[in-house]
Design an enzyme around this catalytic site. Structure first.
Site, PDB file in Angstrom:
ATOM      1  N   GLU A 135      16.047  -6.830  20.042  1.00 15.36           N
ATOM      2  CA  GLU A 135      15.862  -8.290  20.068  1.00 15.36           C
ATOM      3  C   GLU A 135      14.785  -8.714  21.074  1.00 15.36           C
ATOM      4  OE1 GLU A 135      19.478 -10.376  20.826  1.00 15.36           O
ATOM      5  OE2 GLU A 135      19.889  -9.384  22.719  1.00 15.36           O
ATOM      6  N   GLU A 171      22.618  -5.812  13.385  1.00 12.34           N
ATOM      7  CA  GLU A 171      23.772  -6.522  13.936  1.00 12.34           C
ATOM      8  C   GLU A 171      24.118  -7.684  13.019  1.00 12.34           C
ATOM      9  OE1 GLU A 171      23.612  -7.815  18.007  1.00 12.34           O
ATOM     10  OE2 GLU A 171      22.655  -5.974  18.706  1.00 12.34           O
TER      11      GLU A 171
END
Length: 507
Positions: free
Chosen positions: A189, A397
């Site tokens: 991320e 995710e």
């Protein structure tokens, strides 16, 4: 280049969620499609001060994010000692793959230099245990846990020195583990790490400058550091990919990618101005990294609005970065709302948010359970397909946050997983090049926001038990049934299947 109409896929439109996926099974997915679950080193391993590991920026700041949560980095889920038990749970669940990260400061305690033999042994043991049970390791090299030694020495990611150190660390990982590991990601991320860690101080290393930031700022510069950090991440990533392709890929036959946090977008008011704002937000959050990786430079709107505060790539750097990925990793949880805010560009002192000239409501991403709105994930995959040439995608995710408690009957999480896996199937049927889906998280891990007060896990970890016993929730049993061929026929049937599985497991 992308066409302006592509922004429309992000407008809230529940007709994107087609009822044709209301009934499906694993057999409806393409051959080779991978299903797994994930964790990260700093959230699951524990043993933070054992066997030569040194602190990371996560350890040094966890008192800020985890105070009163009932967990700490020294214990976490203690996977460092319980990895065999956890791998057996993965086998029992029916996972194809496990996504985890390597703790840089466990493997190379000073950030550079000698390798820690105990750290090397642990990751070899974990990888071998996974492989011996037919589970693919998907490894992330950096998951919010830069060695504190490098942060203290030269500021970590704000310095260009990180490029050489990160590449050298990756070299050790490829050399030691690459004979068994086929899937690598460089930075997790990266967009949220740059923004959250260096603009609003919502995550390690909690840097910001007034008047920006969600807490008191002790160090940092919110106007420049997010752009500097992102720039150095891209250069470190490209350098690492070059190394992998030149030295290892032909022998090891693996793949290397990059992971971004994504969300779908709902405009507060549907208008031409809001549609333009949606495209601008997409360029700032996703194009910030995907545009250089696909096209070799930042989006024009970013360069125009940020001006000299966003670093420029040299011709060599642009060529190095362009195409430096084999797949894109996607993290997705929910959608957010935006409102056009052109007045922010008149501010003399601006940060990333002000440059973006839009007001984003993040509150739902931080404080509430994520709703079952599969259209959001479908639209993100559609956007990546159309805007960036349909690269291979792994959803690394996806999961629902709830308050942590002793109840194992997490039917809302079952509904969330069922809906979003169906959303992936819908995207596949419309041509998305998605290759895998990973639920977050395998266990109730030490979460960035809330520590152990919040839960994403398929398995509950009893923190009051000295042995940290793991218990399957309904979501684990449902996921296992799905992975083993159970047909999913709608939310009412999901409740029946999960309740039956739960009752059987309790006997």
């Amino acid at each position: 280049m992308r066409k302006p109409y592509l922004l429309l896929v992000f407008i809230l439109n529940q007709t994107l969620w087609i009822l044709s996926v209301d009934a499906f099974s694993r057999q409806d997915f393409p051959p080779g499609f991978v299903f797994g679950a994930g964790t990260s080193a700093n959230q699951v391993e524990g043993a933070a001060n054992e066997d030569g590991r040194t602190p990371s920026i996560w350890d040094s700041s966890f008192s800020t994010i985890g105070e009163g949560s009932g967990g700490n980095t020294e214990v976490a889920c203690d996977q460092y000692h319980k990895y065999k038990e956890d791998v057996q749970l993965m086998v029992d669940t029916g996972l194809d793959a496990y996504k985890f990260s390597i703790s840089w400061s466990r493997l190379i305690p000073n950030g550079r230099g000698p390798v820690n033999p105990k750290g090397l042994q642990y990751y070899n043991n974990l990888i071998n245990e996974l492989i011996s049970h037919g589970i693919q390791p998907h490894i992330t090299l950096h998951h919010n846990d830069l060695p504190l030694a490098l942060q203290d020495e030269y500021g970590g990611w704000i310095s260009h020195k990180i490029v050489e150190d990160f590449t050298a660390y990756a070299d050790v990982c490829f050399r030691e583990f690459g004979d068994r590991v086929l899937y690598w990601s460089t930075v997790n991320e990266a967009n949220m790490f740059s923004y959250g860690g260096y603009d609003v101080a919502s995550m390690p290393p909690f840097r910001c400058s007034p008047p920006f930031g969600l807490m008191n700022c002790s160090a940092g510069n919110s106007t420049t550091e997010p752009y500097m950090v992102a720039h150095n991440i891209l250069l470190a990533h490209a350098s690492t990919v070059k190394l992998y392709r030149l030295k290892y890929q032909n022998k090891q036959h693996g793949f290397i990618g990059f992971i971004l946090y994504t969300f779908a977008i709902d405009p507060v008011i549907k208008s031409k101005e809001e549609e333009t704002a949606i495209q601008r937000v997409c360029d700032f959050y996703f194009g910030w990294f995907l545009h250089p990786l696909v096209y070799g430079d930042y989006p024009e709107i970013m360069k125009r609005n940020a001006g000299s505060r966003i670093p420029a790539f040299t011709n060599y750097e642009s060529k190095l970065i362009k195409g430096s990925f084999d797949f894109v990793g996607v993290l997705y949880y929910s959608y957010l709302t935006i409102k056009d805010n052109p007045d922010s560009l008149k501010m003399q002192l601006r940060d990333f948010d002000a440059d973006m000239a839009a007001i984003l409501n993040y509150l739902g991403l931080i404080t509430s359970s994520f709703p079952v709105e599969p259209w959001g994930l479908t639209s993100v995959l559609e956007y990546i397909k159309k805007a960036y040439g349909n690269p291979p995608v792994y959803i690394y995710e996806n999961g629902q946050r709830t308050l942590r408690n002793s109840s194992l009957e997490d039917i809302t999480r079952v509904n969330y997983l069922q809906g979003h896996i169906g959303g992936v199937l819908e995207a596949l049927r419309h041509g998305s090049n998605t290759r895998g889906y990973f639920a977050w998280s395998f266990l109730d891990v030490l979460e960035l926001f809330g520590g152990y007060n919040l839960s994403f896990g398929l398995y509950y970890v009893d923190m009051d038990d000295p042995n940290l016993k793991r218990y399957p929730k309904q979501s684990a049993l449902w996921y296992s049934s799905f992975l083993k061929g159970e047909n999913i026929t709608g939310l009412d049937e999901v409740e029946k299947v999960s309740s039956l599985s739960y009752a059987q497991s309790s006997k």
